[in-house]
Design a protein around this motif. Structure first.
Motif, PDB file in Angstrom:
ATOM      1  N   THR A  93      18.887  88.002 -27.242  1.00 37.92           N
ATOM      2  CA  THR A  93      18.475  89.352 -27.742  1.00 37.92           C
ATOM      3  C   THR A  93      17.131  89.164 -27.853  1.00 37.92           C
ATOM      4  OG1 THR A  93      20.438  90.250 -28.584  1.00 37.92           O
ATOM      5  CG2 THR A  93      18.636  91.203 -29.570  1.00 37.92           C
ATOM      6  N   HIS A 152      21.101  96.778 -29.562  1.00 35.93           N
ATOM      7  CA  HIS A 152      22.360  96.816 -30.302  1.00 35.93           C
ATOM      8  C   HIS A 152      22.542  98.087 -30.950  1.00 35.93           C
ATOM      9  CE1 HIS A 152      23.583  92.777 -29.978  1.00 35.93           C
ATOM     10  NE2 HIS A 152      22.411  92.502 -29.806  1.00 35.93           N
ATOM     11  N   ASP A 201      20.879  95.384 -23.618  1.00 31.59           N
ATOM     12  CA  ASP A 201      21.610  94.373 -24.478  1.00 31.59           C
ATOM     13  C   ASP A 201      22.716  94.787 -24.867  1.00 31.59           C
ATOM     14  OD1 ASP A 201      21.715  92.279 -25.924  1.00 31.59           O
ATOM     15  OD2 ASP A 201      20.261  92.731 -27.161  1.00 31.59           O
TER      16      ASP A 201
END
Lengths: 228, 205, 248
Positions: free
Chosen positions: B50, B79, B152
């Motif tokens: 990330t 996220h 992501d």
């Protein structure tokens, strides 16, 4: 698919903020209730003598409005930070300066403007002479705009922190000092029969400076907060 | 939608190094993402996937060493789904803060239908399930004309059919001359070349 | 010019050069403080109205002057760190805030101690006192913001933005507070129209102001050196330094 128009984008962003606020009306009403309740505390603390209240009213009304702005500014970016909307805003091809200005405007429309509109009622309850009420509303109208801009700077710098609540007061309140001085002076001037236009002009000048510079600080603060 | 010829670089990173809490997450990492390429970032939990994606997307701008150049601002899905619970899926997309384009309502409804949200367009998002809220966000992949996607963990909370549809969409995007950089713990089942970059302990730096 | 700038950005170089500056600046500062204090306290005539109590100006005035200057030094360091991303400017900004807060606090405290025998009150809401109080809050805001962040690099950037915002605001705050005071000034207390200070009192005061600037510089450098060592604690040159100190 049209090319994204900058003005169109900011109108959409403003509309989004306002619709979000309107769908949770308690958030709009809360500052007004806060204003009413704190206003009601002053006669209890100072005594009900109309003259005493009238003497304190300009300062009292301005301080309550200032605290109402402060308390609401903490949450300007909170929700959008937590759900990732701010990340998207930062990656947007649109200039962040105007986005920051849009957030401040939305905050002002849902707090400062409403406070200015309802302030005459509270002014009458605190026995402020009727001649000073236009000055109160006008000074709040301009002054809360500056408060929203400064409050957004504090909110942008603390949005990434778990407990920014008290911290934002420490960051923002010293910067509120000039607005409080000229705002309450305008109201007091109106009570004493002095022309209030110069005070309002100074508030307008500070508002212009704020519009020019505050969004830069907000944008920088958001980038830092998103990075941490 | 079609983009420039395949092969033009959209994103280049040179010699990226990142240290967190006294631990080297990656060092000397270089990569070049060109049009027509699908990239997968691999690594264990906590390996820095990330962090790498945020650096590549331009969200992290200090605290690392090295240089990143981007031809465009990427379409980044992180996220957090950036979906507002009080807005409907349609409003979420139309007023999206990424401000990439003015979409016609028919296009938005079409994209929502393609991620399986037909009939949910005007319900408030708080009445949708977690997977459906993620799908609202994924609808942007059917609308955007941004060539560079940085995603992501896009498959989180998405069912099997949804994952397959997404992977098909990646292939389509790459074939059109776009580029996709994705982190996932799943093996991508796509019929095109997957470039890999590994971060963390297993990295051959 | 650029190579100098580059050197400024290098922690080992800055650590070394600040060490050699401190070696001569610190004794000079202490000497100047001692001479200035002795001169001001022992060898000047008492004021004809205030007697000996006025002598606190030898602390009060220098701390007030330096505390305001320190804010601008902090903001300039913050601007450099934001624009050129120079880490050592971060360190300088970070090191200035607590010193500035301490100086401002000292100025307010000595003002109160001076006010009691002179005007019969510890605290007066006059223009200058109020401005100094706001300045103290601005400093404390920077310190508190820095402490609130876990990521110290982000903390430095955030503090840099805040100190720049403060810089734009300080003149507005000072002017508005001055104006506010002139509006409310009670007729009984009047001390803004200051009488000209006698030169026998002025020279030790100037010496003390210079000494406090030097003291500020020394504190800043020492603070920065500590911060540099902490930030660079994992690098080779600090390990070497610690090892060599351990041997001697």
């Amino acid at each position: 698919m049209n090319a994204p128009g900058t003005a169109g984008f900011f109108l959409r962003l403003l509309r989004r903020q306002l619709v979000l606020a309107l769908r949770r009306p308690i958030e709009i009403i809360n500052p007004l209730l806060f204003f009413a309740i704190v206003m009601a505390l002053f006669p209890l603390g100072l005594g009900p003598a109309p003259d005493t209240l009238a003497a304190f009213a300009p300062g009292v009304l301005w301080i309550i409005a200032l605290l109402a702005c402060l308390l609401t500014s903490e949450s300007v970016f909170r929700g959008d930070f937590e759900d990732g909307s701010l990340e998207q805003l930062l990656l947007s091809p649109q200039p962040l300066y105007f986005s920051a200005l849009t957030y401040s405007t939305a905050h002002w429309l849902t707090t400062g403007l409403l406070l200015a509109l309802v302030s005459p009622v509270f002014a009458l309850m605190l026995n402020l002479p009727a001649s000073a009420i236009p000055a109160l509303a006008a000074s709040l109208f301009l002054g809360t705009g500056i408060l929203s801009l400064i409050g957004c700077i504090g909110a942008a710098l603390t949005v990434g922190l778990k407990r920014g609540g008290m911290l934002i007061s420490l960051l923002v309140l010293p910067l509120y000092v000039p607005v409080l001085i000229f705002g309450s002076a305008a109201v007091r001037g109106a009570v004493e029969g002095i022309p209030v236009a110069p005070y309002l002009a100074i508030l307008g000048a500070m508002l212009s400076l704020g519009i020019a510079l505050a969004p830069l600080a907000v944008a920088a603060g958001l980038r830092i907060s998103l990075d941490a | 939608m079609s983009f420039d010829a395949a092969g033009t670089p959209l994103l280049a990173a040179e010699n990226l190094s990142l240290t967190r809490g006294g631990r080297d997450l990656f060092s000397g990492l270089s990569l070049q993402v060109a049009r027509g390429q699908l990239w997968q970032v691999e690594g264990e939990n906590g390996a820095g996937k990330t962090s790498l994606l945020r650096i590549l997307a331009g969200l992290s701008r200090f605290g690392y060493e090295g240089a990143v150049t981007r031809a465009v601002n990427p379409l980044y899905l992180g996220h957090h789904s950036a979906v507002k619970a009080l807005l409907s899926p349609r409003e979420n997309i139309a007023w999206h803060p990424s401000g990439e384009a003015d979409y016609a309502q028919a296009d938005i409804d079409d994209a929502l239908a393609r991620v399986g949200l037909y009939g949910y367009e005007s319900l408030p998002c708080h009445s949708l399930s977690a997977g459906q809220q993620r799908r609202v966000n994924l609808a942007r992949l059917y609308l955007s004309n941004n060539p560079l996607w940085i995603l992501d963990e896009p498959f989180t909370a998405i069912d099997h059919a949804g994952v397959a549809a997404l992977q098909a969409r990646f292939v389509e995007h790459v074939a059109e001359g776009g580029a996709v950089l994705v982190t996932s713990h799943q093996v991508l089942e796509v019929d095109c070349e997957v470039h890999r970059v590994v971060v963390g302990a297993g990295a051959a730096a | 010019m650029w190579s100098f700038f580059h050197k400024l950005g290098s922690p080992p170089w800055l650590y070394a050069i600040s060490g050699s500056i401190l070696r001569w600046l610190l004794p000079i500062t202490l000497l100047a403080l001692f001479v200035g204090a002795a001169w001001g306290l022992l060898f000047t005539a008492p004021d004809f109205r205030q007697g000996n109590s006025y002598r606190i100006i030898y602390i009060h005035v220098p701390t007030s002057v330096v505390s305001l200057a320190a804010y601008y030094i902090m903001a300039i360091a913050g601007a450099i760190s934001l624009i050129w991303r120079m880490k050592m400017a971060d360190v300088a900004m970070r090191a200035t805030a607590p010193i500035g807060a301490a100086l401002t606090f000292t100025a307010l405290l000595t003002g109160g101690i001076w006010g009691e025998p002179t005007w019969g009150t510890w605290w007066v809401w006059d223009g200058r006192t109020t401005s100094m109080l706001v300045l103290l809050f601005l400093y404390l805001g920077v310190v508190a913001l820095y402490e609130a962040y876990d990521n110290k690099e982000a903390a430095s950037k955030a503090c840099a933005v805040l100190s720049l915002v403060g810089t734009v605001n300080i003149p507005i705050i000072y002017k508005s507070v001055d104006w506010w005071y002139s509006l409310h000034q009670p007729a009984s207390i009047k001390f803004t129209g200051e009488s000209a200070i006698d030169s026998s009192m002025l020279y030790p005061l100037l010496l003390m102001i210079c000494a406090f600037y030097a003291l500020f510089t020394c504190c800043l450098l020492m603070n920065m050196r500590a911060e540099i060592l902490q930030r660079e604690s994992r690098t080779g040159w600090v390990r070497k330094l610690v090892a060599s100190k351990g041997d001697s």
